[in-house]
Design an enzyme around this catalytic site. Structure first.
Site, mmCIF file in Angstrom:
data_model
loop_
_atom_site.group_PDB
_atom_site.id
_atom_site.type_symbol
_atom_site.label_atom_id
_atom_site.label_comp_id
_atom_site.label_asym_id
_atom_site.label_seq_id
_atom_site.Cartn_x
_atom_site.Cartn_y
_atom_site.Cartn_z
ATOM 1 N N HIS A 96 2.286 5.045 -4.440
ATOM 2 C CA HIS A 96 3.085 4.775 -3.242
ATOM 3 C C HIS A 96 2.964 5.984 -2.313
ATOM 4 C CE1 HIS A 96 6.008 1.540 -5.008
ATOM 5 N NE2 HIS A 96 4.759 1.372 -5.422
ATOM 6 N N CYS A 139 10.004 5.893 -5.971
ATOM 7 C CA CYS A 139 9.790 6.983 -5.020
ATOM 8 C C CYS A 139 11.058 7.811 -4.825
ATOM 9 C CB CYS A 139 9.297 6.427 -3.691
ATOM 10 S SG CYS A 139 7.639 5.713 -3.813
ATOM 11 N N CYS A 175 11.473 3.212 -2.363
ATOM 12 C CA CYS A 175 11.768 2.303 -3.480
ATOM 13 C C CYS A 175 12.395 3.128 -4.612
ATOM 14 C CB CYS A 175 10.481 1.621 -3.948
ATOM 15 S SG CYS A 175 9.386 2.704 -4.899
ATOM 16 N N GLU A 204 5.044 7.931 -0.797
ATOM 17 C CA GLU A 204 5.869 9.107 -1.093
ATOM 18 C C GLU A 204 5.321 9.886 -2.285
ATOM 19 O OE1 GLU A 204 8.611 5.870 0.606
ATOM 20 O OE2 GLU A 204 6.875 5.978 -0.724
#
Length: 150
Positions: A47, A80, A77, A49
């Protein structure tokens, strides 16, 4: 924030991953960026991040982001958010919300719901095994002269 938004749009236009990007800033300067690379790297943890955190930590030669701020194109999310907490970033800023993400089929609500359940009540079968044997690592950690607290 505008750089995170720009990178998220660019990522969609390039077809390299989802519509997410993150920028990490320290002392007013961008030290790292990341975009969603899940599909281009076949890595479900890639992801934006997490990619940005990895890049920033490498740049800083540190496993923590003390004094850093992270700008996320979307509200992080659960994975993250956990990574940001573990990295010890000072602040999080985000553009779109988790509800905005759900509206385009990135719905993490079920993970948030699952986190609140005991491991026996989750949809993903979860079973504890060999606790006593696994505790040996913790006992060794407590007395290890080599440990570095984080």
């Amino acid at each position: 924030m505008r750089e995170a938004i720009r990178l998220s749009i660019e990522n969609v236009e390039n077809g390299k991953g989802g519509p997410f990007a993150a920028v990490i800033v320290k002392d007013g300067k961008i030290i790292a960026t990341g975009v969603n690379e899940v599909t281009s790297t076949n890595d479900p943890t890639a992801h934006a991040e997490v990619v940005a955190i990895r890049n920033a930590c490498k740049s800083l030669s540190s496993y923590q982001l003390d004094g850093c701020e992270i700008y996320c194109s979307c509200e992080p999310c659960p994975m993250c958010l956990g990574a940001i907490y573990w990295a010890r970033a000072a602040k999080i800023y985000f553009g779109t919300t988790k509800e905005d993400a759900a509206a385009v089929d990135f719905d993490d609500k079920f993970i948030y719901d699952e986190i609140d359940l005991s491991h026996t009540g989750r949809k993903l079968t979860t079973q504890q095994l060999l606790r006593e044997e696994a505790l040996v690592a913790f006992e060794k950690w407590k007395i290890s002269p080599l440990k570095m607290k984080y």
